[in-house]
Enzyme design. Structure first.
Site: not given
Length: 385
Positions: A123, A145, A187, A251, A261, A266, A270, A273, A277, A290
């Site tokens: 957990r 993330k 990036e 960042k 978010e 935030r 993206n 992205h 993506h 990427h």
């Protein structure tokens, strides 16, 4: 030896990101006082483990930590629930419990998988990021993330699990092929577009004055030439450390304002992205890396921004010119179907209840989340690639 430190706050969590040479060899000492547990699982892949794992293990052992190594295949294909479950099963079999912690040693895929494993094992146990690629140092290692891909799209299963420490050892970058370094620069360009116009100008000047080698045709991603000690882009060691630190600050500042978010702040991370993506998925995560897909996605996002946010054609061309000068692709490869890219866009997790949310830039150095962008706008931008 120059080491820079960034203090990061995310919700109730505070931790440091350290940037400098030789940090892997100092990891044991740097973790003493940060971690209470003395057992750790080192999660690496078949690229990072042979190069760096033994150095890390020696440093940890010298400081009194007991470590065990868990190695997974390199590549996006390892970002699966099955792989995370296998690692957790192996950790249980090795006797790990809630007092242990996880170290992710590698690029973005390793950081995602190790972070998610740490988030769900017993957990939730502590996680330490040791990114070994430029892309991971300036982006994926920061912000908490982590997660894996689903059949419908990228990063659809995951968690936000902040690390306790980030050690960005810039000596690892000398082992990277040129193509890997360039995808990390994508990036960095993104951060400049959304938050730092001065850095954008500096990058443009540096790419013209310092980059080594002969530029290939637009979209050429074939080079795998190993880097020199200062990198194929010509950054001196201290300049590279400062550049990485600045991108971590950008960042981290955005994450601090909106860790989960909930406010939309935030979401500016993206930029490029949504379509990027989709390009990765349409290319089966094989043809493009990427950062290369994000580079193309940023060109598309600039075209949408001209229509919906007032971005000037000159600044759109400046973005494309910088990406070109960094030898990043700005057009879709012929093998990637535009229809497949558009189909993949509709699975994007940034769309809520059918509402399109798309990050646009009105001018270099600023970005915001727009609800005015339509699917037709996105279709047109993809068609223009």
């Amino acid at each position: 030896m120059n080491t820079e430190v960034v203090e990061i706050t995310a919700g109730s969590t505070r931790y440091q990101a350290m940037v400098g040479e030789g940090l892997i060899d100092r990891a044991g000492d740097l973790l003493t006082g940060v971690m209470r547990g003395r057992r750790c699982a080192i999660i690496a892949d078949t690229n990072s483990a042979p190069m760096f794992a033994q150095r890390l293990e020696v440093s940890l052992a010298a400081a009194g930590f007991a470590s065990a190594r868990f190695t997974m295949p390199a590549g996006e294909q390892s970002k699966t629930l099955v792989n995370v479950g296998r690692i957790c099963d192996e950790m249980i079999a090795a006797g790990f419990d809630r007092s242990a912690f996880v170290i992710g040693l590698g690029g973005g895929v390793v950081g995602d998988v190790s972070g998610f494993a740490a988030a769900v094992f017993s957990r939730g146990i502590a996680h330490v990021q040791v990114p070994t690629t430029l892309l991971a140092m300036v982006d994926s290692a920061i912000g908490g993330k982590c997660g894996v891909n689903a059949s419908a799209g990228k990063n659809l299963i995951g968690a936000i699990h902040q690390p306790r420490l980030i050690l960005a050892d810039t000596s690892t970058l000398t082992t990277l092929p040129d193509r890997e370094l360039r995808q990390g620069m994508a990036e960095i360009v993104k951060h400049a577009i959304i938050r730092d116009a001065t850095m954008f100008v500096q990058l443009t000047r540096s790419s013209r004055a310092k980059r080594s080698g002969v530029e290939g045709p637009r979209g050429d991603t074939s080079s795998d030439t190993p880097l020199s000690a200062t990198g194929s882009l010509g950054f001196a060691r201290d300049d590279l450390i400062s550049l990485i630190k600045r991108n971590i600050e950008i960042k981290a500042g955005i994450v601090a304002a909106d860790e989960r978010e909930t406010s939309g702040a935030r979401a500016v991370l993206n930029f490029g992205h949504t379509i990027g993506h989709a390009i990765e998925r349409a290319a089966n995560y094989e043809l493009l890396r990427h950062g290369e897909a994000i580079s193309i996605g940023m060109v598309a996002a600039c075209n949408v921004s001209m229509k919906r946010a007032g971005l000037s054609e000159r600044e759109r061309d400046d973005v494309r010119g910088l990406l070109d000068s960094l030898k990043l692709p700005t057009q879709l490869p012929a093998a990637v179907s535009r229809a497949a890219v558009f189909d993949a866009v509709r699975f994007d997790k940034k769309f809520h209840g059918g509402e399109v949310r798309f990050v646009v830039t009105p001018r270099i150095g600023e970005a915001f989340l727009s609800k005015d962008v339509t699917l037709e706008d996105i279709r047109d931008a993809i068609a223009g690639l």
